[in-house]
Design a protein around this motif. Structure first.
Motif, mmCIF file in Angstrom:
data_model
loop_
_atom_site.group_PDB
_atom_site.id
_atom_site.type_symbol
_atom_site.label_atom_id
_atom_site.label_comp_id
_atom_site.label_asym_id
_atom_site.label_seq_id
_atom_site.Cartn_x
_atom_site.Cartn_y
_atom_site.Cartn_z
ATOM 1 N N LEU A 1 -8.783 -14.377 6.631
ATOM 2 C CA LEU A 1 -8.932 -15.255 5.456
ATOM 3 C C LEU A 1 -9.214 -14.426 4.211
ATOM 4 O O LEU A 1 -9.664 -13.277 4.307
ATOM 5 C CB LEU A 1 -10.108 -16.217 5.682
ATOM 6 N N TYR B 1 0.589 5.084 8.271
ATOM 7 C CA TYR B 1 1.823 5.541 8.936
ATOM 8 C C TYR B 1 2.441 4.374 9.692
ATOM 9 O O TYR B 1 1.845 3.305 9.810
ATOM 10 C CB TYR B 1 1.489 6.659 9.941
ATOM 11 N N GLY C 1 -2.720 -5.896 -3.918
ATOM 12 C CA GLY C 1 -3.507 -6.902 -3.180
ATOM 13 C C GLY C 1 -4.368 -7.767 -4.074
ATOM 14 O O GLY C 1 -5.175 -8.550 -3.592
ATOM 15 N N ARG D 1 1.895 -0.116 12.787
ATOM 16 C CA ARG D 1 1.091 0.534 11.745
ATOM 17 C C ARG D 1 -0.082 1.316 12.358
ATOM 18 O O ARG D 1 -0.769 0.838 13.243
ATOM 19 C CB ARG D 1 0.536 -0.491 10.763
ATOM 20 N N ARG E 1 -3.070 -14.312 8.454
ATOM 21 C CA ARG E 1 -2.895 -13.655 7.155
ATOM 22 C C ARG E 1 -1.573 -14.080 6.516
ATOM 23 O O ARG E 1 -1.515 -14.303 5.303
ATOM 24 C CB ARG E 1 -2.957 -12.134 7.319
ATOM 25 N N ARG F 1 14.269 -2.304 3.396
ATOM 26 C CA ARG F 1 15.094 -1.091 3.371
ATOM 27 C C ARG F 1 14.156 0.088 3.572
ATOM 28 O O ARG F 1 12.941 -0.059 3.457
ATOM 29 C CB ARG F 1 15.803 -0.982 2.005
ATOM 30 N N ARG G 1 -12.513 -2.698 2.736
ATOM 31 C CA ARG G 1 -12.675 -1.972 4.011
ATOM 32 C C ARG G 1 -13.734 -0.868 3.886
ATOM 33 O O ARG G 1 -14.512 -0.649 4.802
ATOM 34 C CB ARG G 1 -11.333 -1.387 4.480
ATOM 35 N N ARG H 1 -4.467 -12.599 -5.718
ATOM 36 C CA ARG H 1 -3.931 -13.244 -4.522
ATOM 37 C C ARG H 1 -4.023 -14.754 -4.591
ATOM 38 O O ARG H 1 -3.596 -15.439 -3.652
ATOM 39 C CB ARG H 1 -4.767 -12.799 -3.332
ATOM 40 N N GLY I 1 0.827 -1.211 0.000
ATOM 41 C CA GLY I 1 0.000 0.000 0.000
ATOM 42 C C GLY I 1 0.860 1.260 0.000
ATOM 43 O O GLY I 1 0.596 2.209 -0.751
ATOM 44 N N THR I 2 1.909 1.246 0.812
ATOM 45 C CA THR I 2 2.803 2.405 0.919
ATOM 46 C C THR I 2 3.436 2.717 -0.431
ATOM 47 O O THR I 2 3.436 3.858 -0.897
ATOM 48 C CB THR I 2 3.918 2.091 1.964
ATOM 49 N N THR J 1 -7.564 -3.763 -3.402
ATOM 50 C CA THR J 1 -8.761 -4.546 -3.070
ATOM 51 C C THR J 1 -9.015 -4.503 -1.558
ATOM 52 O O THR J 1 -10.163 -4.495 -1.128
ATOM 53 C CB THR J 1 -8.645 -5.998 -3.570
HETATM 54 P P1 AP5 Z 1 -4.974 -5.925 2.319
HETATM 55 O O1 AP5 Z 1 -5.462 -4.620 2.782
HETATM 56 O O2 AP5 Z 1 -4.534 -6.080 0.919
HETATM 57 O O3 AP5 Z 1 -3.879 -6.391 3.351
HETATM 58 P P2 AP5 Z 1 -2.477 -7.179 3.204
HETATM 59 O O4 AP5 Z 1 -2.142 -7.804 1.938
HETATM 60 O O5 AP5 Z 1 -2.517 -8.071 4.387
HETATM 61 O O6 AP5 Z 1 -1.469 -6.069 3.245
HETATM 62 P P3 AP5 Z 1 -1.372 -4.905 4.212
HETATM 63 O O7 AP5 Z 1 -2.301 -3.806 3.801
HETATM 64 O O8 AP5 Z 1 -1.498 -5.401 5.631
HETATM 65 O O9 AP5 Z 1 0.135 -4.499 4.051
HETATM 66 P P4 AP5 Z 1 0.906 -3.721 2.916
HETATM 67 O O10 AP5 Z 1 1.784 -4.667 2.187
HETATM 68 O O11 AP5 Z 1 -0.010 -2.864 2.091
HETATM 69 O O12 AP5 Z 1 1.821 -2.831 3.832
HETATM 70 P P5 AP5 Z 1 1.749 -1.272 4.240
HETATM 71 O O13 AP5 Z 1 2.166 -0.455 3.083
HETATM 72 O O14 AP5 Z 1 0.470 -0.937 4.927
HETATM 73 O O15 AP5 Z 1 -6.105 -7.039 2.580
HETATM 74 C C1 AP5 Z 1 -6.817 -7.120 3.788
HETATM 75 C C2 AP5 Z 1 -7.817 -8.264 3.717
HETATM 76 O O16 AP5 Z 1 -8.755 -8.025 2.659
HETATM 77 C C3 AP5 Z 1 -7.250 -9.646 3.413
HETATM 78 O O17 AP5 Z 1 -6.788 -10.288 4.577
HETATM 79 C C4 AP5 Z 1 -8.464 -10.347 2.778
HETATM 80 O O18 AP5 Z 1 -9.368 -10.773 3.776
HETATM 81 C C5 AP5 Z 1 -9.109 -9.232 1.981
HETATM 82 N N1 AP5 Z 1 -8.616 -9.167 0.588
HETATM 83 C C6 AP5 Z 1 -7.934 -8.126 0.019
HETATM 84 N N2 AP5 Z 1 -7.648 -8.400 -1.270
HETATM 85 C C7 AP5 Z 1 -8.146 -9.641 -1.516
HETATM 86 C C8 AP5 Z 1 -8.151 -10.488 -2.659
HETATM 87 N N3 AP5 Z 1 -7.560 -10.122 -3.813
HETATM 88 N N4 AP5 Z 1 -8.746 -11.692 -2.548
HETATM 89 C C9 AP5 Z 1 -9.340 -12.083 -1.407
HETATM 90 N N5 AP5 Z 1 -9.369 -11.344 -0.287
HETATM 91 C C10 AP5 Z 1 -8.785 -10.116 -0.336
HETATM 92 O O19 AP5 Z 1 2.943 -1.255 5.317
HETATM 93 C C11 AP5 Z 1 2.821 -1.906 6.576
HETATM 94 C C12 AP5 Z 1 3.451 -1.017 7.680
HETATM 95 O O20 AP5 Z 1 4.863 -0.958 7.485
HETATM 96 C C13 AP5 Z 1 2.963 0.445 7.669
HETATM 97 O O21 AP5 Z 1 2.888 0.901 8.980
HETATM 98 C C14 AP5 Z 1 4.049 1.187 6.867
HETATM 99 O O22 AP5 Z 1 4.148 2.554 7.267
HETATM 100 C C15 AP5 Z 1 5.293 0.401 7.232
HETATM 101 N N6 AP5 Z 1 6.267 0.308 6.128
HETATM 102 C C16 AP5 Z 1 6.008 0.183 4.788
HETATM 103 N N7 AP5 Z 1 7.156 0.071 4.089
HETATM 104 C C17 AP5 Z 1 8.177 0.123 5.003
HETATM 105 C C18 AP5 Z 1 9.616 0.055 4.893
HETATM 106 N N8 AP5 Z 1 10.224 -0.088 3.697
HETATM 107 N N9 AP5 Z 1 10.341 0.116 6.038
HETATM 108 C C19 AP5 Z 1 9.717 0.249 7.266
HETATM 109 N N10 AP5 Z 1 8.367 0.330 7.416
HETATM 110 C C20 AP5 Z 1 7.614 0.263 6.300
#
Ligand code: AP5
Ligand code: ZN
Length: 216
Positions: free
Chosen positions: A57, A137, A85, A127, A171, A199, A36, A88, A14-15, A31
């Motif tokens: 799930l 954030y 996302g 997060r 997850r 990184r 959400r 998947r 997402g970031t 997605t």
């Molecule tokens: P979804 O919202 O897609 O969640 P996810 O894949 O679990 O990914 P996240 O949003 O948790 O993480 P991200 O990789 O985007 O990381 P972020 O940038 O936030 O899906 C949620 C749910 O929806 C699923 O469980 C499922 O139920 C459903 N769903 C969605 N799509 C689906 C599909 N196609 N099919 C079926 N079901 C679906 O970063 C995380 C944190 O780390 C943040 O705080 C950020 O600030 C920090 N951060 C980011 N990059 C760095 C870095 N380089 N260094 C340090 N910190 C960092």
């Protein structure tokens, strides 16, 4: 630019997707964000999706593929898109390929953000998301200027409902079983670009941009 962003939960999809969408001036299609919003609005889709999301799930393929297909046909996607996302699962990837084929277009690349499992846990615990605009954030790695307040809109920062330790474990396990096979799937299609996501955010961003521009 037509890009899919892949990687385990918390990898930074997402970031990076938000930054890439801005840099390439194309829409960010998440997605997770779409589901959400549906949950928040209490729509029939949201009510159904919530049962799965709360447990960590995946929602059923047939639920999500229709929504994505419709979104991709929107005029705003003519210049390209950053898909975050989705897909998947292998059936989702096949459905995407079919939909793009019908539209006479193809993906340019599938960016796979690689982060070790131990590091992911710290990403979730730190997060915080804006309850108004959804901007993300991290208390340590990407803090807002004022604690607990969104820089973009002044909204309150909260933890995501599915970021508790048990749901996060589910997850990650679901990712390993159902989503990881896509790495090989896209590698065979010569679309895969692996990026070291362990990184700082801006270093990862610059690396993705240069690889997409064919400089890396
Ligand atoms: P979804 O919202 O897609 O969640 P996810 O894949 O679990 O990914 P996240 O949003 O948790 O993480 P991200 O990789 O985007 O990381 P972020 O940038 O936030 O899906 C949620 C749910 O929806 C699923 O469980 C499922 O139920 C459903 N769903 C969605 N799509 C689906 C599909 N196609 N099919 C079926 N079901 C679906 O970063 C995380 C944190 O780390 C943040 O705080 C950020 O600030 C920090 N951060 C980011 N990059 C760095 C870095 N380089 N260094 C340090 N910190 C960092
Ligand atoms: Zn906000």
């Amino acid at each position: 630019m037509r890009i899919v962003l892949m990687g385990p939960p918390g990898a930074g999809k997402g970031t990076q997707a938000k930054k890439l969408a801005e840099a390439f001036d194309v829409p960010h299609i998440s997605t997770g964000d779409m589901l959400r919003s549906a949950v928040q609005e209490g729509t029939p889709l949201g009510k159904k999706a919530r049962e799965y999301m709360d447990k960590g799930l995946l929602v059923p393929d047939e639920v999500i593929t229709g929504i994505v297909r419709e979104r991709l046909r929107d005029k705003s996607c003519e210049k390209g898109f950053i898909l975050d996302g989705f897909p998947r699962t292998i059936p989702q990837a096949e459905s995407l390929e079919e939909a793009l084929g019908e539209m006479g277009i193809r993906l340019d690349a599938v960016v796979n953000i690689v982060v070790p499992r131990e590091e992911l846990i710290e990403r979730f615990t730190g997060r915080r998301v804006c309850e108004v605009c959804g901007f993300t954030y991290h208390v340590k790695y990407n803090p807002p200027q004022k604690e607990g307040i969104c820089d973009k809109c002044g909204g309150k920062l909260i933890m995501r409902a599915d970021d508790d330790v048990k749901t996060v474990e589910n997850r990650i396990n679901v990712y390993e079983q159902q989503t990881r096979p896509l790495i090989e799937y896209y590698d065979r299609k010569n679309l895969l670009v692996n990026i070291d996501g362990n990184r700082p955010i801006d270093v990862v961003f610059e690396d993705i941009k240069s690889r997409l521009r064919g400089e890396g």
